[in-house]
Design a protein around this motif. Structure first.
Motif, PDB file in Angstrom:
ATOM      1  N   LYS A  11       0.917  -1.133   0.058  1.00  0.00           N
ATOM      2  CA  LYS A  11      -0.156  -0.022   0.059  1.00  0.00           C
ATOM      3  C   LYS A  11       0.849   1.252   0.041  1.00  0.00           C
ATOM      4  O   LYS A  11       0.186   2.167  -0.024  1.00  0.00           O
ATOM      5  N   ILE A  12       2.043   1.174  -0.248  1.00  0.00           N
ATOM      6  CA  ILE A  12       3.205   2.322  -0.058  1.00  0.00           C
ATOM      7  C   ILE A  12       4.206   2.213  -1.052  1.00  0.00           C
ATOM      8  O   ILE A  12       4.361   0.953  -1.635  1.00  0.00           O
ATOM      9  N   ALA A  13       4.565   3.210  -1.569  1.00  0.00           N
ATOM     10  CA  ALA A  13       5.769   2.896  -2.613  1.00  0.00           C
ATOM     11  C   ALA A  13       6.844   4.227  -2.301  1.00  0.00           C
ATOM     12  O   ALA A  13       6.259   5.605  -1.717  1.00  0.00           O
ATOM     13  N   TYR A  14       8.022   3.780  -2.670  1.00  0.00           N
ATOM     14  CA  TYR A  14       9.218   5.025  -2.332  1.00  0.00           C
ATOM     15  C   TYR A  14       9.323   5.459  -4.033  1.00  0.00           C
ATOM     16  O   TYR A  14       9.420   4.657  -4.680  1.00  0.00           O
ATOM     17  N   GLY A  15       9.561   6.803  -4.007  1.00  0.00           N
ATOM     18  CA  GLY A  15       9.670   7.448  -5.293  1.00  0.00           C
ATOM     19  C   GLY A  15      10.878   8.545  -5.106  1.00  0.00           C
ATOM     20  O   GLY A  15      11.316   8.869  -4.078  1.00  0.00           O
ATOM     21  N   LEU A  16      11.833   8.629  -6.084  1.00  0.00           N
ATOM     22  CA  LEU A  16      12.683   9.439  -6.152  1.00  0.00           C
ATOM     23  C   LEU A  16      12.372  10.749  -7.149  1.00  0.00           C
ATOM     24  O   LEU A  16      11.782  10.607  -8.176  1.00  0.00           O
ATOM     25  N   VAL A  17      12.387  12.091  -6.720  1.00  0.00           N
ATOM     26  CA  VAL A  17      12.052  13.069  -7.394  1.00  0.00           C
ATOM     27  C   VAL A  17      13.152  13.470  -8.466  1.00  0.00           C
ATOM     28  O   VAL A  17      14.160  13.571  -8.096  1.00  0.00           O
ATOM     29  N   LEU A  18      12.380  13.457  -9.610  1.00  0.00           N
ATOM     30  CA  LEU A  18      13.450  13.860 -10.843  1.00  0.00           C
ATOM     31  C   LEU A  18      13.535  15.156 -11.140  1.00  0.00           C
ATOM     32  O   LEU A  18      14.325  15.874 -11.690  1.00  0.00           O
ATOM     33  N   ARG A  19      12.325  15.914 -11.172  1.00  0.00           N
ATOM     34  CA  ARG A  19      12.349  17.104 -11.579  1.00  0.00           C
ATOM     35  C   ARG A  19      11.472  18.007 -10.847  1.00  0.00           C
ATOM     36  O   ARG A  19      10.336  17.564 -10.292  1.00  0.00           O
ATOM     37  N   THR A  20      11.589  19.155 -10.671  1.00  0.00           N
ATOM     38  CA  THR A  20      10.643  20.329  -9.813  1.00  0.00           C
ATOM     39  C   THR A  20      10.746  21.527 -10.575  1.00  0.00           C
ATOM     40  O   THR A  20      11.718  22.085 -11.096  1.00  0.00           O
ATOM     41  N   SER A  21       9.603  22.001 -10.622  1.00  0.00           N
ATOM     42  CA  SER A  21       9.418  23.441 -11.158  1.00  0.00           C
ATOM     43  C   SER A  21       8.705  24.309 -10.094  1.00  0.00           C
ATOM     44  O   SER A  21       8.681  25.589 -10.481  1.00  0.00           O
ATOM     45  N   GLU A  22       8.392  23.850  -9.126  1.00  0.00           N
ATOM     46  CA  GLU A  22       7.820  24.650  -7.903  1.00  0.00           C
ATOM     47  C   GLU A  22       8.336  24.138  -6.496  1.00  0.00           C
ATOM     48  O   GLU A  22       8.524  22.897  -6.523  1.00  0.00           O
ATOM     49  N   PRO A  23       8.381  24.719  -5.544  1.00  0.00           N
ATOM     50  CA  PRO A  23       8.791  24.444  -4.215  1.00  0.00           C
ATOM     51  C   PRO A  23       7.619  23.304  -3.952  1.00  0.00           C
ATOM     52  O   PRO A  23       6.636  23.547  -3.874  1.00  0.00           O
ATOM     53  N   LEU A  24       8.037  21.982  -3.337  1.00  0.00           N
ATOM     54  CA  LEU A  24       7.245  21.150  -3.141  1.00  0.00           C
ATOM     55  C   LEU A  24       7.294  20.742  -1.630  1.00  0.00           C
ATOM     56  O   LEU A  24       8.009  21.334  -0.892  1.00  0.00           O
ATOM     57  N   LYS A  25       6.258  20.119  -0.954  1.00  0.00           N
ATOM     58  CA  LYS A  25       6.168  19.694   0.395  1.00  0.00           C
ATOM     59  C   LYS A  25       5.335  18.547   0.598  1.00  0.00           C
ATOM     60  O   LYS A  25       4.770  17.913  -0.205  1.00  0.00           O
ATOM     61  N   VAL A  26       5.424  18.211   1.913  1.00  0.00           N
ATOM     62  CA  VAL A  26       4.604  17.018   2.305  1.00  0.00           C
ATOM     63  C   VAL A  26       3.049  17.375   2.066  1.00  0.00           C
ATOM     64  O   VAL A  26       2.635  18.451   2.579  1.00  0.00           O
TER      65      VAL A  26
END
Length: 284
Positions: free
Chosen positions: A261-276
């Motif tokens: 029910k869960i997955a780990y992911g690697l952030v590849l790209r961002t165009s805006e500040p992200l948060k939880v």
């Protein structure tokens, strides 16, 4: 004046003509049509290219330093796992080469154990359902001596300090992809970022995040998801009513490890500040 051969093409086919305004014109000439009197004025211009293109295959060694060694366990597994109870020299913190004592229920025939530390308890942010208990692998140890339930182990490797109370579990054998082939999932995914590893709340490029979607939702290793920011509440200028603004795409992540029910992911790209709390979606 001696002319350089590499400039002769420009002298023959691109003669420059000055006019009274101070602008410049290039005469358009082509091989076999040197008497053409048409002129074209040139000026600076913007070259437009797409910002987001296809993501190429990603070798494991290029992202291995970002991939987490954490995994999820059941509460019963935590209750039954042996724990470190003491060191040989009454130390509270241990490192590679140190020996320590541990007590608990041991598996027959197992001589090498992973050293784990309890991590986060993940609950679905909407339903409150328990999704899993996280443990982080911080080292490896091998059995040196056994006396009943008390076992002496020696640390063979450690990513960080080992402490009294840390867990011991048989090392997990799992298939590791040598190359990740990013692709969108076949199913429609609608989830949220629940955590970013490293003890921070802001999310950036190359951060590892945990999302509340996994194998049950159809996610596979290599799947790419869009990250979107939830629309803010805006006040209507006439009736003062609050309207929710549209979602704003703000990044891309690739799933590299999946659980039920869960997955780990690697952030590849961002165009805006992200948060939880930001959203993850199947790309459109």
């Amino acid at each position: 004046m001696k002319l350089r051969p590499q400039l002769l093409w420009f002298l023959v086919f691109l003669p420059m003509v000055a006019i009274g305004s101070g602008d410049s014109l290039f005469k358009k000439s082509h091989l076999g049509n040197l008497d053409d009197d048409r002129y074209e004025k040139l000026s600076p211009r913007v070259r437009i290219e797409p910002l987001v293109g296809p993501i190429p295959a990603i070798p494991l060694d290029s992202i291995s330093s970002f991939i987490s060694s954490g995994h999820l366990v059941e509460q019963e597994d935590l209750n039954l796992s042996p724990r470190i109870i003491s060191g040989k020299s009454d130390r509270l913190i241990f490192g590679s080469g140190d020996e320590f004592y541990a007590s608990g229920q041991w598996q027959d025939g197992t001589s090498v154990y992973g050293i784990f530390r309890s991590g986060n308890v993940y609950e679905d942010p909407k339903s409150g359902e328990l999704l899993g208990l996280e443990v982080i692998e911080i080292g490896l140890a091998r059995v040196v001596d056994r006396k009943g339930d008390i076992v002496t182990l020696a640390i063979t490797s450690a990513r960080e300090d080992v402490r009294i109370g840390d867990l011991l579990m048989p090392t997990e054998e799992r298939r590791v992809e040598s190359i990740f082939y990013p692709r969108p999932p076949e199913n429609q995914i609608n989830g949220v970022i629940m955590n970013v590893l490293g003890g921070v709340s802001n999310v950036g490029r190359n951060d590892v995040v945990v999302i509340n979607q996994g194998i049950d939702a159809g996610l596979e290793v290599g799947n790419v998801l869009s990250i979107a920011k939830q629309g803010e509440q805006g006040r209507h200028p006439k009736n003062e009513e609050r309207d929710k603004m549209p979602e704003q795409r703000a990044g891309t992540l690739m799933v590299f490890r999946t659980f039920k029910k869960i997955a780990y992911g690697l952030v590849l790209r961002t165009s805006e500040p992200l948060k939880v709390g930001d959203l993850v979606r199947t790309p459109k």
